[in-house]
Design an enzyme around this catalytic site. Structure first.
Site, PDB file in Angstrom:
ATOM      1  N   TYR A 147       0.877  -1.166   0.000  1.00  0.00           N
ATOM      2  CA  TYR A 147       0.000   0.000   0.000  1.00  0.00           C
ATOM      3  C   TYR A 147       0.915   1.216   0.000  1.00  0.00           C
ATOM      4  CZ  TYR A 147      -4.043  -2.914   1.002  1.00  0.00           C
ATOM      5  OH  TYR A 147      -5.051  -3.857   0.924  1.00  0.00           O
ATOM      6  N   CYS A 148       1.050   1.832  -1.150  1.00  0.00           N
ATOM      7  CA  CYS A 148       1.958   2.959  -1.373  1.00  0.00           C
ATOM      8  C   CYS A 148       1.148   4.250  -1.206  1.00  0.00           C
ATOM      9  CB  CYS A 148       2.546   2.826  -2.775  1.00  0.00           C
ATOM     10  SG  CYS A 148       3.852   3.987  -3.137  1.00  0.00           S
TER      11      CYS A 148
END
Length: 176
Positions: A147-148
């Site tokens: 999850y960037c």
């Protein structure tokens, strides 16, 4: 003639891809927290509005939390809802804060993003549909996900620190 046809088809594809992202988010999903554009602009900084409400992205290695190693919780800068724990944060080398899972399964929603001529998975907070970043399948175990997130879309509160008003408001409205 053949080059012209390729250019026209490319433009049509790009237009459709960009429109698909917008329509999938705004027409098919109603979020519990609804605000007007003017209300969002009053609540958020210019950078936060660009990222959270206009699906922008901050430059790599410039956000406040990309290298944060403190223990605590990351909240939505739009709603104050809890999103990620520092226990799930890892060093991805990408220049953005990265997590292998949200704090709770329903904290975020994932949306197909067909903008910019590619297909990705956009991550939004489940309270308002505000853009946080994207999720990719190149993260570490146990999930294999990355999850960037954009730092500007988050509020970090270190363990034991006082909660900011937005987070207190979220908690008051969501006590069980």
């Amino acid at each position: 003639m053949r080059l012209s046809l390729i250019l026209v088809l490319s433009l049509v594809y790009m237009t459709v891809a960009c429109q698909t992202k917008t329509s999938s988010k705004t027409e098919n999903q109603i979020y519990p927290i609804q605000k007007t554009e003017a209300e969002w602009k009053k609540l958020l900084s210019k950078e936060q509005f660009y990222i959270l409400r206009q699906q922008g992205t901050e430059y790599a290695f410039t956000g406040e939390y990309w290298d944060n190693k403190k223990k605590g919780t990351y909240y939505s800068a739009a709603t104050g809802q809890p999103l990620f724990s520092s226990e799930h944060k890892f060093k991805s080398g990408t220049g953005w804060p990265s997590f292998y899972q949200p704090i709770e399964e329903n904290a975020v929603k994932e949306i197909v993003d067909k903008s910019h001529g590619m297909v990705r998975t956009e991550v939004v907070d489940s309270g308002s549909g505000s853009h946080l970043g994207h999720v990719f399948n190149d993260g570490p175990a146990p999930t294999g996900l990355r999850y960037c997130m954009n730092s500007a879309s988050l509020i970090f509160v270190a363990d034991g620190a006082e909660l900011p008003p937005l987070v207190k408001e979220w908690q008051a409205n969501h006590e069980e």
